[in-house]
Motif scaffolding. Structure first.
Motif, PDB file in Angstrom:
ATOM      1  N   ILE A   6       0.856  -1.141  -0.086  1.00  0.00           N
ATOM      2  CA  ILE A   6       0.026   0.044   0.286  1.00  0.00           C
ATOM      3  C   ILE A   6       0.728   1.196   0.052  1.00  0.00           C
ATOM      4  O   ILE A   6       1.863   1.351   1.126  1.00  0.00           O
ATOM      5  N   SER A   8       0.797   5.302  -0.001  1.00  0.00           N
ATOM      6  CA  SER A   8       0.127   6.610   0.099  1.00  0.00           C
ATOM      7  C   SER A   8       0.965   7.682  -0.525  1.00  0.00           C
ATOM      8  O   SER A   8       2.092   7.801  -0.725  1.00  0.00           O
ATOM      9  N   LEU A  73      -6.075   5.750   3.318  1.00  0.00           N
ATOM     10  CA  LEU A  73      -5.603   4.307   3.673  1.00  0.00           C
ATOM     11  C   LEU A  73      -6.754   3.185   3.888  1.00  0.00           C
ATOM     12  O   LEU A  73      -6.735   2.101   3.538  1.00  0.00           O
ATOM     13  N   CYS A  80      -8.039  -4.580  -0.710  1.00  0.00           N
ATOM     14  CA  CYS A  80      -6.805  -5.417  -0.349  1.00  0.00           C
ATOM     15  C   CYS A  80      -7.199  -6.656  -0.600  1.00  0.00           C
ATOM     16  O   CYS A  80      -8.478  -7.316  -0.078  1.00  0.00           O
ATOM     17  N   ILE A  85      -0.055  -7.084   4.595  1.00  0.00           N
ATOM     18  CA  ILE A  85      -0.024  -5.634   4.388  1.00  0.00           C
ATOM     19  C   ILE A  85       1.446  -5.020   4.646  1.00  0.00           C
ATOM     20  O   ILE A  85       1.819  -4.941   5.597  1.00  0.00           O
ATOM     21  N   GLU A  87       2.793  -1.154   4.224  1.00  0.00           N
ATOM     22  CA  GLU A  87       2.536   0.091   3.958  1.00  0.00           C
ATOM     23  C   GLU A  87       3.762   1.074   3.903  1.00  0.00           C
ATOM     24  O   GLU A  87       4.689   0.768   4.854  1.00  0.00           O
TER      25      GLU A  87
END
Length: 264
Positions: A6, A8, A73, A80, A85, A87
């Motif tokens: 993930i 951002s 998020l 997902c 995960i 991040e």
């Protein structure tokens, strides 16, 4: 075990391009890449489109309404498809074994803080211009040279308090999706920069998940940028302290209160 990365981002496609190029160089590829986009413009959207077909990338976007990282998020995590995960922020260039190191450290009952090395301002300008991806502790222009070392066999030498949420940074953080969902993800009540990562980690710890810190492994190289506004630092700190004092492990609004989001 499957893994989703993930990322951002907000209106810095030049940095995001280097991040995505470093994802393509990984010794172990992620099963899914989700861009959690906090309201960027068309240049970012077009950049992400250019990576489709090269990476399993999906783009989750909402309109720009100020710093809403926790909200985007949570929206990204709605699509997902993986068990685990990792991040990062859209200004973290990954060491080629970044995902490999994180997967080696993955353990039920733990979340993992990776290592962050800082690229200095002058080196950042050169790297953005040349699209440089390779850095190490000998690279001129690194401002935290010690953190740029990768030597995972000695990572065990560095100890941390497994029940402390201090120094948790969402720019290089890994956790199980089940744990994320159980504590209702990030708290959407934060406005502006500050304390959202600590508060998220505190609730993980309060729910029984312990912290594991990696040093000299899972190295991310942080591209220099000016500091974000600290205007909401104190109000956000109060939210964190409330979570600590009341030993909270679930807050609303969070992940459950976000509608299922279709990627762009």
């Amino acid at each position: 075990m499957t893994v989703s990365l993930i990322i951002s981002t907000y209106n810095w496609p030049e940095a995001l391009e280097l991040v995505l190029l470093s994802v393509m160089k990984q010794s172990i590829a992620p099963d899914q890449v989700i861009i959690a986009d906090d309201g960027s413009g068309l240049r970012t959207a077009n950049l992400i489109k250019s990576f489709k077909g090269r990476l399993p990338v999906e783009h989750v976007w909402h309109e720009d309404n100020g710093f809403q990282k926790t909200l985007i998020l949570n929206k990204a995590l709605k699509i997902c498809t993986s068990d685990y995960i990792i991040e990062i922020d859209g200004d973290i260039i990954l060491h080629k074994h970044f995902i490999k190191d994180h997967l080696a450290a993955a353990q039920k009952g733990y979340f993992v803080q990776g290592s962050r090395a800082m690229i200095g301002e002058q080196l950042t300008k050169k790297a953005l211009g040349s699209k440089r991806l390779n850095f190490n502790f000998l690279t001129r222009g690194m401002t935290t040279r010690f953190n740029a070392i990768r030597f995972p066999l000695l990572s065990f030498l560095f100890k941390t308090d497994p029940c402390s949420s201090h120094n948790v940074k969402g720019c290089n953080l890994a956790f199980w999706l089940d744990d994320y969902v159980r504590i209702n993800g990030y708290f959407n009540g934060f406005t502006g920069w500050g304390w959202e990562d600590y508060e998220f980690a505190e609730r993980l710890i309060n729910s029984g998940v312990k912290k594991k810190r990696l040093k000299w492994a899972a190295v991310g190289f942080h591209i220099f940028h000016p500091l974000s506004s600290r205007a909401n630092f104190k109000p956000n700190e109060r939210i964190y302290k409330e979570t600590v004092e009341n030993k909270m492990w679930r807050r609303s609004p969070g992940f459950r209160e976000v509608a299922f989001y279709k990627s762009a």
